[in-house]
Design an enzyme around this catalytic site. Structure first.
Site, PDB file in Angstrom:
ATOM      1  CG  ASN A  74      -6.776  -9.712  14.847  1.00 41.06           C
ATOM      2  OD1 ASN A  74      -7.142  -9.170  15.852  1.00 41.06           O
ATOM      3  ND2 ASN A  74      -6.500  -9.373  13.449  1.00 41.06           N
ATOM      4  CB  THR A 115      -4.628  -7.479   8.424  1.00 38.87           C
ATOM      5  OG1 THR A 115      -5.553  -6.852   7.428  1.00 38.87           O
ATOM      6  CG2 THR A 115      -4.423  -9.056   8.169  1.00 38.87           C
ATOM      7  CB  ALA A 133       1.156  -8.134  16.999  1.00 34.85           C
ATOM      8  CG  HIS A 168      -2.135  -0.968   1.038  1.00 32.75           C
ATOM      9  ND1 HIS A 168      -2.940  -1.319   2.074  1.00 32.75           N
ATOM     10  CD2 HIS A 168      -2.448  -1.791   0.081  1.00 32.75           C
ATOM     11  CE1 HIS A 168      -3.947  -2.166   1.673  1.00 32.75           C
ATOM     12  NE2 HIS A 168      -3.698  -2.645   0.497  1.00 32.75           N
ATOM     13  CB  CYS A 205       5.347  19.358  -7.150  1.00 29.01           C
ATOM     14  SG  CYS A 205       6.892  18.616  -8.301  1.00 29.01           S
TER      15      CYS A 205
HETATM   16  P1  OAD Z   1      -7.883  -2.447  10.240  1.00 29.30           P
HETATM   17  O1  OAD Z   1      -7.926  -1.419  11.090  1.00 29.30           O
HETATM   18  O2  OAD Z   1      -8.888  -2.761   9.646  1.00 29.30           O
HETATM   19  O3  OAD Z   1      -7.660  -3.625  11.306  1.00 29.30           O
HETATM   20  C1  OAD Z   1      -6.783  -3.836  12.216  1.00 29.30           C
HETATM   21  C2  OAD Z   1      -6.754  -5.145  12.832  1.00 29.30           C
HETATM   22  O4  OAD Z   1      -5.699  -5.144  13.991  1.00 29.30           O
HETATM   23  C3  OAD Z   1      -7.917  -5.519  13.629  1.00 29.30           C
HETATM   24  O5  OAD Z   1      -8.565  -6.868  13.240  1.00 29.30           O
HETATM   25  C4  OAD Z   1      -7.548  -5.532  14.975  1.00 29.30           C
HETATM   26  O6  OAD Z   1      -8.400  -6.660  15.557  1.00 29.30           O
HETATM   27  C5  OAD Z   1      -6.216  -6.066  15.115  1.00 29.30           C
HETATM   28  N1  OAD Z   1      -5.557  -5.476  16.165  1.00 29.30           N
HETATM   29  C6  OAD Z   1      -5.580  -4.623  17.026  1.00 29.30           C
HETATM   30  N2  OAD Z   1      -4.725  -4.461  17.904  1.00 29.30           N
HETATM   31  C7  OAD Z   1      -3.855  -5.383  17.765  1.00 29.30           C
HETATM   32  C8  OAD Z   1      -2.620  -5.696  18.231  1.00 29.30           C
HETATM   33  N3  OAD Z   1      -2.104  -5.100  19.440  1.00 29.30           N
HETATM   34  N4  OAD Z   1      -2.179  -7.049  17.561  1.00 29.30           N
HETATM   35  C9  OAD Z   1      -2.598  -7.439  16.634  1.00 29.30           C
HETATM   36  N5  OAD Z   1      -3.670  -7.211  16.080  1.00 29.30           N
HETATM   37  C10 OAD Z   1      -4.463  -6.159  16.682  1.00 29.30           C
HETATM   38  O7  OAD Z   1      -6.446  -2.384   9.578  1.00 29.30           O
HETATM   39  P2  OAD Z   1      -5.702  -3.056   8.146  1.00 29.30           P
HETATM   40  O8  OAD Z   1      -6.324  -4.608   8.238  1.00 29.30           O
HETATM   41  O9  OAD Z   1      -4.430  -3.031   8.071  1.00 29.30           O
HETATM   42  O10 OAD Z   1      -5.459   0.745   3.353  1.00 29.30           O
HETATM   43  O11 OAD Z   1      -6.629  -2.480   7.380  1.00 29.30           O
HETATM   44  C11 OAD Z   1      -6.191  -2.572   5.625  1.00 29.30           C
HETATM   45  C12 OAD Z   1      -6.348  -1.279   4.842  1.00 29.30           C
HETATM   46  O12 OAD Z   1      -7.499  -0.626   5.272  1.00 29.30           O
HETATM   47  C13 OAD Z   1      -5.029  -0.495   5.305  1.00 29.30           C
HETATM   48  O13 OAD Z   1      -3.868  -0.807   4.729  1.00 29.30           O
HETATM   49  C14 OAD Z   1      -5.544   0.898   4.838  1.00 29.30           C
HETATM   50  C15 OAD Z   1      -6.859   0.947   5.313  1.00 29.30           C
HETATM   51  O14 OAD Z   1      -7.860   1.532   4.904  1.00 29.30           O
HETATM   52  C16 OAD Z   1      -5.570   1.658   2.800  1.00 29.30           C
HETATM   53  O15 OAD Z   1      -5.390   3.075   3.135  1.00 29.30           O
HETATM   54  C17 OAD Z   1      -5.680   1.497   1.082  1.00 29.30           C
END
Ligand code: OAD
Length: 239
Positions: free
Chosen positions: A212, A187, A230, A118, A147
């Site tokens: 998670n 994630t 994590a 990303h 820019c």
């Molecule tokens: P999310 O905010 O959707 O999900 C975060 C995940 O991390 C959730 O499933 C939580 O349960 C978990 N979580 C929270 N605390 C944690 C911890 N201490 N250890 C492990 N897990 C934990 O974030 P992403 O899955 O990264 O994209 O979201 C995917 C994409 O959506 C991002 O890259 C971004 C966003 O919009 C773009 O901007 C294109």
């Protein structure tokens, strides 16, 4: 043998490990995830701001959000989860870390085989001439930044509806399909195509392990779901 010991055995004997991380791995560094409590900024969801349409409509608003995230990230340090993965890389023959995160904390923990699907929040790209540059200032005096050619710059990240960088994506697919062990860390597995790597790894025969604290749409198909933060689980997994 406990489930955790079994997983540690898989990790220890694997010739090839791939990892997919999301915002959750940086949560314990103080960076809010997108979809947990605290993830909203001024009541906007990521899907409202991280799009080309939102940027075309109001570049200043979108930049204010990124400025907020940049200022939080600038104060953050990699945590034990980031460091554990960097250690795991050193002792695994074939290791690839695929991250959806744009915060740069994996780089700062020492990861080298890193695929940023990303993009990177510290990269700026001109919407007029396409020039990219690195800028580590936590926030900008004037938004949106410009820019030298006069064009408005955008964050060098992938927005909803945009294509992932093709070479990085193809390397991510290769790593997921070649892995003996595939770790899915922090994630929500809601955003595709990134989340599709979990299915690809599973279909290609990897042992898939999720780290998670909460259940996700892929929890039902993984070989082991480790319900822990994590920064707590990863050091145990690789010790
Ligand atoms: P999310 O905010 O959707 O999900 C975060 C995940 O991390 C959730 O499933 C939580 O349960 C978990 N979580 C929270 N605390 C944690 C911890 N201490 N250890 C492990 N897990 C934990 O974030 P992403 O899955 O990264 O994209 O979201 C995917 C994409 O959506 C991002 O890259 C971004 C966003 O919009 C773009 O901007 C294109």
């Amino acid at each position: 043998m406990t489930a955790a010991e079994r997983v540690r055995g898989w990790v220890k004997t694997a010739q090839s490990i791939a990892v997919l991380t999301g915002a959750g791995i940086s949560a314990e560094s103080g960076i809010p995830t997108f979809r947990d409590a605290g993830g909203l900024w001024k009541n906007f969801r990521a899907e409202d701001l991280a799009t080309p349409q939102a940027f075309a409509r109001d570049p200043k608003l979108v930049w204010e959000w990124y400025d907020w995230r940049r200022s939080l990230i600038a104060k953050a340090e990699p945590n034990r989860g980031h460091h554990a993965l960097a250690d795991l890389e050193k002792r695994t023959a074939n290791f690839t870390l695929i991250t959806q995160n744009v915060d740069g904390l994996h780089d700062r923990a020492g990861a080298t085989h890193l695929l940023k699907v990303h993009g990177d929040i510290w990269t700026l790209r001109c919407t007029l001439c396409g020039k990219e540059r690195h800028d580590a200032r936590p926030s900008f005096p004037d938004l949106p930044p410009h820019c030298f050619c006069g064009g408005i710059e955008r964050p060098g990240v992938v927005w909803f509806g945009e294509r992932l960088p093709p070479e990085i994506w193809s390397q991510s697919e290769q790593a997921a399909s070649a892995a003996d062990v595939f770790l899915v860390v922090g994630t929500s597995a809601l955003v595709y195509p990134a989340a599709g790597l979990v299915h690809l790894a599973k279909a290609s025969g990897a042992k898939v392990v999720e780290v998670n604290p909460a259940e996700t749409p892929v929890s039902g198909m993984v070989d082991f779901s480790w319900r822990a933060p994590a920064a707590q689980a990863l050091p145990l997994l690789v010790s």
